[in-house]
Design a protein around this motif. Structure first.
Motif, mmCIF file in Angstrom:
data_model
loop_
_atom_site.group_PDB
_atom_site.id
_atom_site.type_symbol
_atom_site.label_atom_id
_atom_site.label_comp_id
_atom_site.label_asym_id
_atom_site.label_seq_id
_atom_site.Cartn_x
_atom_site.Cartn_y
_atom_site.Cartn_z
ATOM 1 N N ARG A 61 30.936 19.222 31.291
ATOM 2 C CA ARG A 61 31.601 19.245 32.593
ATOM 3 C C ARG A 61 32.506 20.466 32.700
ATOM 4 O O ARG A 61 32.572 21.134 33.728
ATOM 5 C CB ARG A 61 32.405 17.959 32.766
ATOM 6 N N LEU A 62 33.189 20.755 31.627
ATOM 7 C CA LEU A 62 34.092 21.908 31.617
ATOM 8 C C LEU A 62 33.305 23.216 31.760
ATOM 9 O O LEU A 62 33.715 24.114 32.489
ATOM 10 C CB LEU A 62 34.910 21.904 30.318
ATOM 11 N N SER A 63 32.153 23.291 31.092
ATOM 12 C CA SER A 63 31.327 24.504 31.206
ATOM 13 C C SER A 63 30.888 24.730 32.638
ATOM 14 O O SER A 63 30.977 25.849 33.168
ATOM 15 C CB SER A 63 30.061 24.385 30.339
ATOM 16 N N VAL A 64 30.392 23.676 33.263
ATOM 17 C CA VAL A 64 29.929 23.807 34.647
ATOM 18 C C VAL A 64 31.098 24.163 35.556
ATOM 19 O O VAL A 64 30.993 25.027 36.433
ATOM 20 C CB VAL A 64 29.250 22.503 35.126
ATOM 21 N N SER A 65 32.230 23.518 35.307
ATOM 22 C CA SER A 65 33.419 23.768 36.110
ATOM 23 C C SER A 65 33.837 25.235 36.019
ATOM 24 O O SER A 65 34.176 25.873 37.017
ATOM 25 C CB SER A 65 34.548 22.856 35.617
ATOM 26 N N THR A 66 33.790 25.769 34.807
ATOM 27 C CA THR A 66 34.146 27.177 34.604
ATOM 28 C C THR A 66 33.181 28.094 35.342
ATOM 29 O O THR A 66 33.588 29.064 35.984
ATOM 30 C CB THR A 66 34.128 27.517 33.097
ATOM 31 N N CYS A 108 26.645 28.646 43.423
ATOM 32 C CA CYS A 108 26.590 27.269 42.934
ATOM 33 C C CYS A 108 27.595 26.380 43.668
ATOM 34 O O CYS A 108 27.356 25.191 43.868
ATOM 35 C CB CYS A 108 26.838 27.221 41.418
ATOM 36 N N ARG A 109 28.706 26.974 44.074
ATOM 37 C CA ARG A 109 29.657 26.199 44.887
ATOM 38 C C ARG A 109 29.011 25.787 46.205
ATOM 39 O O ARG A 109 29.248 24.698 46.709
ATOM 40 C CB ARG A 109 30.927 27.021 45.146
ATOM 41 N N ASP A 110 28.188 26.674 46.744
ATOM 42 C CA ASP A 110 27.482 26.337 47.980
ATOM 43 C C ASP A 110 26.519 25.169 47.768
ATOM 44 O O ASP A 110 26.319 24.343 48.653
ATOM 45 C CB ASP A 110 26.706 27.550 48.505
ATOM 46 N N ASP A 111 25.914 25.132 46.587
ATOM 47 C CA ASP A 111 25.035 23.997 46.288
ATOM 48 C C ASP A 111 25.823 22.687 46.301
ATOM 49 O O ASP A 111 25.388 21.680 46.848
ATOM 50 C CB ASP A 111 24.373 24.180 44.919
ATOM 51 N N LEU A 112 27.002 22.716 45.703
ATOM 52 C CA LEU A 112 27.832 21.515 45.703
ATOM 53 C C LEU A 112 28.224 21.132 47.119
ATOM 54 O O LEU A 112 28.272 19.954 47.478
ATOM 55 C CB LEU A 112 29.112 21.740 44.894
ATOM 56 N N VAL A 167 24.609 36.497 34.672
ATOM 57 C CA VAL A 167 25.073 35.131 34.888
ATOM 58 C C VAL A 167 23.934 34.136 34.688
ATOM 59 O O VAL A 167 22.849 34.306 35.228
ATOM 60 C CB VAL A 167 25.640 34.977 36.310
ATOM 61 N N HIS A 168 24.211 33.143 33.908
ATOM 62 C CA HIS A 168 23.239 32.080 33.761
ATOM 63 C C HIS A 168 23.722 30.867 34.563
ATOM 64 O O HIS A 168 24.753 30.282 34.267
ATOM 65 C CB HIS A 168 23.076 31.708 32.290
ATOM 66 N N HIS A 169 22.960 30.525 35.592
ATOM 67 C CA HIS A 169 23.385 29.414 36.440
ATOM 68 C C HIS A 169 22.975 28.081 35.828
ATOM 69 O O HIS A 169 21.900 27.974 35.237
ATOM 70 C CB HIS A 169 22.734 29.529 37.826
ATOM 71 N N PRO A 170 23.819 27.086 35.961
ATOM 72 C CA PRO A 170 23.377 25.754 35.559
ATOM 73 C C PRO A 170 22.222 25.327 36.458
ATOM 74 O O PRO A 170 22.202 25.671 37.632
ATOM 75 C CB PRO A 170 24.607 24.869 35.803
ATOM 76 N N GLY A 171 21.254 24.643 35.920
ATOM 77 C CA GLY A 171 20.137 24.179 36.733
ATOM 78 C C GLY A 171 20.605 23.167 37.758
ATOM 79 O O GLY A 171 21.719 22.640 37.688
ATOM 80 N N GLU A 172 19.735 22.918 38.700
ATOM 81 C CA GLU A 172 20.101 21.983 39.762
ATOM 82 C C GLU A 172 20.331 20.572 39.215
ATOM 83 O O GLU A 172 21.171 19.829 39.714
ATOM 84 C CB GLU A 172 18.995 21.930 40.804
ATOM 85 N N ASP A 173 19.581 20.228 38.167
ATOM 86 C CA ASP A 173 19.771 18.894 37.585
ATOM 87 C C ASP A 173 21.160 18.763 36.967
ATOM 88 O O ASP A 173 21.819 17.736 37.087
ATOM 89 C CB ASP A 173 18.676 18.581 36.559
ATOM 90 N N ASP A 226 40.432 19.367 33.989
ATOM 91 C CA ASP A 226 39.421 20.415 34.048
ATOM 92 C C ASP A 226 39.033 20.761 35.480
ATOM 93 O O ASP A 226 38.180 21.592 35.712
ATOM 94 C CB ASP A 226 38.180 20.039 33.231
ATOM 95 N N GLY A 227 39.694 20.126 36.417
ATOM 96 C CA GLY A 227 39.515 20.535 37.812
ATOM 97 C C GLY A 227 38.122 20.265 38.351
ATOM 98 O O GLY A 227 37.175 20.951 38.005
ATOM 99 N N ASP A 228 38.006 19.305 39.175
ATOM 100 C CA ASP A 228 36.700 18.963 39.731
ATOM 101 C C ASP A 228 36.441 19.817 40.963
ATOM 102 O O ASP A 228 37.091 19.687 41.982
ATOM 103 C CB ASP A 228 36.710 17.482 40.108
#
Lengths: 97, 207
Positions: free
Chosen positions: A25-30, A38-42, A4-10, B126-128
């Motif tokens: 946005r769609l990539s990060v969402s997926t 990463c959900r915990d980061d959000l 898994v490659h995580h999106p960076g914090e930025d 895309d679901g936020d």
């Protein structure tokens, strides 16, 4: 090793503040669908935001703001049936001035 | 260009200590009353408490006073309409309200942008993941605030610029004249600390 490659914090931060272009946005969402970490980061972002709102010193609203707010909730928008005494009367609402 | 840090950082939003507030009734209780009986007095109290703060918050992020006033109105109206969805076991009231205001601000920014440059359908569906239902924060906002208060000043600066000024990390690096990597590591340290506290307190996460 995780594949898994995580999106960076930025990138997560820009996602959180709604600043990403649609494709990214769609990539990060997926990714978020699959990644509790990463959900915990959000979630942490949201908690920080809440704490910051809590600590914010307000800027005065306009004089008529509360009246307007109370008038707007009168407008029927799929309101559930209400059995209490609040049938459209604004008169009894105490104002904090 | 020279930035005076003391003047620049977080200058547009003033903070008050959590101890200064002594609400007679918690916002959680007010929202519950709204959900239960459409209690208008509870709404008035909630509005009086939160609308000015939301206004200040989004003005700090660059909205005009009028836009911010409108957004604060809209956010509280959403609180009224969605009060039945509020779950105090999942989020504190202020965090829930913050999330509502945040989503509205993003919507407003996208709407403005969409008009200029993008086909509408790209923005939809895309679901936020940061939307309302995603919030599971069992910490009180006061507890998080105390935790943030305990962070080293350089980490606090990053968080203030992030949330109050709504800057990207590279913009923060420029503003503070420090490398992007430093911004990232400071944010990472702050987040790690916060997440450790949150994980320790978590009572249950929905799958």
């Amino acid at each position: 090793m995780s594949a898994v490659h995580h999106p960076g914090e930025d990138l997560l931060w820009d996602y959180f503040r709604g600043a990403l272009a649609p494709g990214l946005r769609l990539s990060v969402s997926t990714h978020l669908d699959l990644c509790p970490n990463c959900r915990d980061d959000l979630r942490a972002f949201t908690a920080i935001g809440g704490a910051m709102l809590e600590a914010t010193e307000g800027v005065a609203m306009s004089d008529s703001a509360l009246d307007l707010a109370l008038a707007r909730i009168e407008r029927p928008v799929e309101l559930p049936q209400c059995a209490c005494a609040c049938t459209g009367q604004a008169a009894g609402v105490p104002r904090r001035l | 260009m020279h930035f005076d840090r003391a003047l620049t950082i977080g200058s547009s939003v003033r903070m008050i200590s959590p101890d200064q507030k002594n609400c007679a009734e918690t916002p959680e209780a007010l929202i519950t009353r709204i959900a239960g009986t459409r209690d208008r007095a509870a709404y008035a109290a909630l509005f009086t408490s939160f609308a000015p703060r939301i206004k200040a918050f989004v003005m700090g992020q660059g909205m005009t006073a009028q836009e911010a006033e409108d957004l604060a109105q809209e956010a509280l109206l959403n609180v009224w309409r969605k009060a039945h969805m509020f779950d105090a076991s999942k989020a504190s009231a202020v965090t829930w309200i913050y999330s509502i205001a945040r989503n509205l601000r993003i919507d407003a920014a996208r709407k403005a942008k969409r008009v200029r440059e993008l086909p509408e359908d790209l923005w939809q569906g895309d679901g936020d993941k940061a939307a309302d239902e995603q919030i599971v924060d069992t910490q009180s906002a006061q507890a998080v605030a105390r935790l943030l208060d305990g962070l080293p000043p350089e980490q606090k600066d990053i968080l203030r610029l992030s949330f109050y000024e709504d800057l990207s990390q590279s913009d923060i690096a420029k503003t503070l004249s420090i490398p992007l990597g430093t911004v990232k590591s400071r944010l990472r340290l702050a987040m790690t600390r916060l997440r450790t506290a949150m994980d320790g307190k978590r009572t249950g996460v929905k799958s």
